[in-house]
Design a protein around this motif. Structure first.
Motif, PDB file in Angstrom:
ATOM      1  N   CYS A   1       0.838  -1.206   0.000  1.00 38.93           N
ATOM      2  CA  CYS A   1       0.000   0.000   0.000  1.00 38.93           C
ATOM      3  C   CYS A   1       0.868   1.248   0.000  1.00 38.93           C
ATOM      4  CB  CYS A   1      -0.936   0.006   1.212  1.00 38.93           C
ATOM      5  SG  CYS A   1      -0.093   0.512   2.726  1.00 38.93           S
ATOM      6  N   ASP A   2       0.245   2.419  -0.010  1.00 38.39           N
ATOM      7  CA  ASP A   2       1.021   3.665  -0.080  1.00 38.39           C
ATOM      8  C   ASP A   2       1.737   3.972   1.230  1.00 38.39           C
ATOM      9  OD1 ASP A   2      -1.753   6.042   0.231  1.00 38.39           O
ATOM     10  OD2 ASP A   2      -1.295   4.164   1.261  1.00 38.39           O
TER      11      ASP A   2
ATOM     12  N   SER B   1      -5.851   1.391   3.580  1.00 35.31           N
ATOM     13  CA  SER B   1      -5.607   2.223   2.413  1.00 35.31           C
ATOM     14  C   SER B   1      -6.024   1.480   1.152  1.00 35.31           C
ATOM     15  CB  SER B   1      -4.117   2.579   2.330  1.00 35.31           C
ATOM     16  OG  SER B   1      -3.832   3.094   1.044  1.00 35.31           O
ATOM     17  N   ARG B   2      -6.576   2.207   0.206  1.00 40.36           N
ATOM     18  CA  ARG B   2      -6.928   1.573  -1.075  1.00 40.36           C
ATOM     19  C   ARG B   2      -5.924   1.926  -2.155  1.00 40.36           C
ATOM     20  NH1 ARG B   2     -13.435   0.798  -0.722  1.00 40.36           N
ATOM     21  NH2 ARG B   2     -13.288  -0.221   1.273  1.00 40.36           N
ATOM     22  N   GLN B   3      -4.879   2.629  -1.734  1.00 39.56           N
ATOM     23  CA  GLN B   3      -3.790   2.910  -2.667  1.00 39.56           C
ATOM     24  C   GLN B   3      -2.845   1.705  -2.645  1.00 39.56           C
ATOM     25  OE1 GLN B   3      -3.793   5.770  -4.591  1.00 39.56           O
ATOM     26  NE2 GLN B   3      -5.823   5.927  -3.661  1.00 39.56           N
TER      27      GLN B   3
ATOM     28  N   ARG C   1      -0.804  -1.378  -4.708  1.00 36.50           N
ATOM     29  CA  ARG C   1      -0.259  -1.825  -5.999  1.00 36.50           C
ATOM     30  C   ARG C   1       0.493  -3.130  -5.808  1.00 36.50           C
ATOM     31  NH1 ARG C   1       4.975   0.301  -4.900  1.00 36.50           N
ATOM     32  NH2 ARG C   1       4.670   1.832  -3.270  1.00 36.50           N
TER      33      ARG C   1
END
Ligand SMILES: [Zn+2]
Length: 144
Positions: free
Chosen positions: A8-9, A40-42, A44
């Motif tokens: 996540c970010d 978090s939905r950030q 990758r």
């Protein structure tokens, strides 16, 4: 199912399972992939590198290395074969019978080589008679 290493970010690393890579893309695009630590939905995918043994940077097998290996294997095969041809008794088509007789003590204990059909070999192996194929090497120096 496919497992992705995600991050996540906030740099939380975690893993998640998806039905397929397109399933991941779909969930990710809709913001459904969420960090289990901070929500978090950030999120990758982590960049993965192939596992490399040792610390030395590997650049893989070059064609030259492959060729050298093949040459070494051919050389070894040739040595095995010539050792057998010099030291073992050639029994030709009688190999299967002779190998069995030696194994079962009906024939003098000695090392032999000769021809056998795949079926012979299978039967010998089934009966616990040790035998193995000689490496097949082209030998242009052998004129007889
Ligand atoms: Zn997180």
């Amino acid at each position: 199912m496919i497992r992705y290493a995600l991050v996540c970010d906030q740099d939380h690393g975690f893993e998640a399972w998806f039905a397929s890579s397109s399933d991941y893309d779909d969930q990710s695009a809709r913001g459904l992939v969420e960090c289990p630590f901070c929500a978090s939905r950030q999120v990758r995918k982590q960049i993965m590198a192939p596992a490399v043994t040792g610390t030395k940077k590997s650049d893989g097998l070059k064609p030259d290395a492959l060729k050298a290996m093949q040459t070494m294997m051919m050389q070894a095969a040739r040595e095995v074969r010539s050792h057998v041809e010099e030291n073992f008794e050639y029994v030709g088509d009688a190999f299967a019978r002779e190998a069995r007789d030696i194994h079962e003590g009906r024939s003098e204990q000695r090392e032999i080589y000769g021809e056998a059909t795949p079926n012979d070999i299978k039967k010998l192996k089934d009966d616990g008679v040790p035998c193995m194929p000689l490496p097949d090497v082209p030998d242009p120096s052998k004129a007889n």
